[in-house]
Design a protein around this motif. Sequence first.
Motif, mmCIF file in Angstrom:
data_model
loop_
_atom_site.group_PDB
_atom_site.id
_atom_site.type_symbol
_atom_site.label_atom_id
_atom_site.label_comp_id
_atom_site.label_asym_id
_atom_site.label_seq_id
_atom_site.Cartn_x
_atom_site.Cartn_y
_atom_site.Cartn_z
ATOM 1 N N GLY A 267 13.571 12.840 8.479
ATOM 2 C CA GLY A 267 13.084 13.214 7.165
ATOM 3 C C GLY A 267 12.822 12.080 6.203
ATOM 4 N N TYR A 268 12.925 10.830 6.636
ATOM 5 C CA TYR A 268 12.621 9.710 5.753
ATOM 6 C C TYR A 268 11.106 9.586 5.579
ATOM 7 N N VAL A 269 10.707 9.028 4.449
ATOM 8 C CA VAL A 269 9.300 8.692 4.213
ATOM 9 C C VAL A 269 9.104 7.243 4.619
ATOM 10 N N VAL A 270 8.178 6.985 5.549
ATOM 11 C CA VAL A 270 8.085 5.662 6.175
ATOM 12 C C VAL A 270 6.649 5.146 6.123
ATOM 13 N N ALA A 271 6.534 3.880 5.728
ATOM 14 C CA ALA A 271 5.286 3.127 5.863
ATOM 15 C C ALA A 271 5.622 1.852 6.618
ATOM 16 N N SER A 272 4.787 1.516 7.606
ATOM 17 C CA SER A 272 5.082 0.369 8.475
ATOM 18 C C SER A 272 3.882 -0.568 8.513
ATOM 19 N N ARG A 273 4.173 -1.870 8.382
ATOM 20 C CA ARG A 273 3.129 -2.896 8.501
ATOM 21 C C ARG A 273 3.595 -3.960 9.470
ATOM 22 N N VAL A 286 4.474 7.793 8.096
ATOM 23 C CA VAL A 286 5.171 8.992 8.550
ATOM 24 C C VAL A 286 5.671 9.739 7.319
ATOM 25 N N ASN A 287 5.354 11.042 7.259
ATOM 26 C CA ASN A 287 5.781 11.915 6.162
ATOM 27 C C ASN A 287 5.238 11.481 4.802
ATOM 28 N N MET A 288 4.098 10.808 4.773
ATOM 29 C CA MET A 288 3.501 10.368 3.509
ATOM 30 C C MET A 288 2.008 10.135 3.690
ATOM 31 N N GLU A 289 1.310 10.083 2.546
ATOM 32 C CA GLU A 289 -0.107 9.760 2.552
ATOM 33 C C GLU A 289 -0.290 8.264 2.788
ATOM 34 N N LYS A 290 -1.479 7.895 3.254
ATOM 35 C CA LYS A 290 -1.754 6.484 3.522
ATOM 36 C C LYS A 290 -1.793 5.673 2.235
ATOM 37 N N GLU A 291 -1.301 4.447 2.330
ATOM 38 C CA GLU A 291 -1.333 3.478 1.241
ATOM 39 C C GLU A 291 -1.949 2.183 1.769
ATOM 40 N N GLN A 292 -2.453 1.394 0.861
ATOM 41 C CA GLN A 292 -2.983 0.083 1.247
ATOM 42 C C GLN A 292 -1.841 -0.921 1.235
ATOM 43 N N LEU A 293 -1.459 -1.401 2.435
ATOM 44 C CA LEU A 293 -0.282 -2.269 2.582
ATOM 45 C C LEU A 293 -0.630 -3.733 2.784
ATOM 46 N N ASP A 294 -1.934 -4.068 2.692
ATOM 47 C CA ASP A 294 -2.315 -5.462 2.973
ATOM 48 C C ASP A 294 -1.664 -6.438 2.005
ATOM 49 N N HIS A 295 -1.513 -6.026 0.772
ATOM 50 C CA HIS A 295 -0.930 -6.909 -0.239
ATOM 51 C C HIS A 295 0.215 -6.181 -0.925
ATOM 52 N N LEU A 296 1.383 -6.818 -0.976
ATOM 53 C CA LEU A 296 2.556 -6.223 -1.617
ATOM 54 C C LEU A 296 2.540 -6.549 -3.104
ATOM 55 N N SER A 297 2.345 -5.519 -3.911
ATOM 56 C CA SER A 297 2.353 -5.684 -5.364
ATOM 57 C C SER A 297 3.563 -4.961 -5.948
#
Length: 595
Positions: A267-273, A286-297
């Motif tokens: 059940g965690y919300v996960v984004a992986s780069r 996983v369990n979330m909409e896509k985000e732009q991860l190219d640059h960490l702001s």
Amino acid sequence: MNWTISVILICVLLAIFTIWIEYRRDNRSRLAWRILASIIAIVALACIALPITYLTETKTTGDNDAVLLTENYSADSISHAGYKMIFTTDKAIKKAYPKATLLSNIQDINNIHPAIKQLHILGYGLDEYELQQLNHIPVIYNAPSIPAGISAINWPGQLKAGELLQVQGSYNNTLSQPVKLLLKGLNTSMDSVNIPAGKSTSFELATLPKVTGRVAYTFLALNGKDTLEKGSVPVTIEAAKPIKILLLSASPDFETKFLKNWLGQNGYVVASRAAISKDKTSQDFVNMEKEQLDHLSAALLNKFDVVVGDLSTLKSLSPAENAALKQQVDQNGLGIVIRADSSGKATSWLQNDFGVNTVSAKTAAVPLLLQGQKNKTAPLSVDPTYIADRNNIQNLVFDNQNHILAATTLSGQGKLVFTTLRNTYTWMLAGSNNDYSALWSLLINKAARKLPPAANWAVTSPIAGVNEPVTAQLQSSATPVQITIDHAVVSPVQNALTAYEWNYNYWPQIAGWHQINSNEKNSFWWYAYPKNNWNMLRNSKKIADTKKYSDNRNAITTVTKQIHQKVPIEVSKMYFYLLLLACITFLWVEKKLLA
């Protein structure tokens, strides 16, 4: 409206009515005497209803000492001392020792016997709120030995789903046989431990709650089939909100893959780069909409609670990304789980608090011990790299030689978790899923961003019992408008030294859960214990509180020197009864025989 004012108002109205009745009578003879007798009768009636006292000078000597009998008193100590005034508030003690005067409450000692010079307390003593009713009477108290049973106990009153419930304390076993301590829930044994015969030792019971909401576990101390101690262990278990996690890795690997899958399944919300080549990355969600991860702001990092990454990956961030990451950790409470690797010796703020030692040994599979767990895990292959023990870190994971394999420290508002474990996925391959879950739940929960509550409630009474004063404490930045406890409005008392703190006093009438509602539209639940709960723990606290009160009052030793002092003496009600009877008799005779 208090009792005195009520009596006076009633008597004034009665006097007016009586005078009016007398004036209406056709026979006006002896009118003044009838009115005078009526007024005197009403005044006598008021004096019967109200306590009438006067000040007089009295002499206090050693004979003005009194004794208060409480549970577990010694009858021999009474007969040897020869006390003349013996009190108790316990009906069972009064029945066992008829010479004692039964008082309805502790305040009666001051009200009925104001000339008492000092009070000797025998037995377990008094609760803290009862000691406050003594009105600074000097007390002599010889504390008995610590009673057998629970002398101290503690557990968290609130948990998040997935967190371990730990009940820790001390038990004094004076028996010649071992005592079994048992933690039960829903008629099922959760954990147990044996206390050796004749030993006073600490203990720990633990269980992982499977439900959410309000639960009252049961603590038992058993000697065979006999129950020596029983107590409720109330806990509120909140449903865990999904923790949002950002995974960063230098390249796709098994450790990241298994962690991502486990987080998604739980059940965690996960984004992986993960970096694929110099200018290309792989991104998964996983369990979330896509985000732009190219640059960490800062805006992107503010959407996550924890960042999990290899030390080399975190060190390779651009200066702008590194600055945004540090800002989110220090100022907004973002947490980072740092996986150690061969990233070179370049220093970084991520590793400044974690020293790493490497020994010349081969990788070996060893069982691990996790913080909060009593049992060791299945063996895991670990590198011969360990974290140096320092005062500013909290150790989380050890091997069988007490080498530190994971630790955490504060960084501004956030937390850094550092671990040298790099192949925990082998537990999943070997079927040790519980160990894998326990490890990563520990690391992530330690690092996760903590949001400050709008209002923080706590019950400061250690064992809040039925028909005993309970103090609920609110810490809030906003002034509370209305507070209700069990739908009854209560008034706050603001702390004179801490402006954001308010105290509320309440006397629960029934055992069980009670609800506090505040104007912030949130609820807080607390538990009132039945009278038969934690008896030995209550007795231990009475001993400590009474001893502290006695020491702070600097009790006066018994002397024969006479001391003159003025004390209030209550006028006997008999005089007013006789006066009332005389006036009523006159009015009756005047009407029946002299009319």
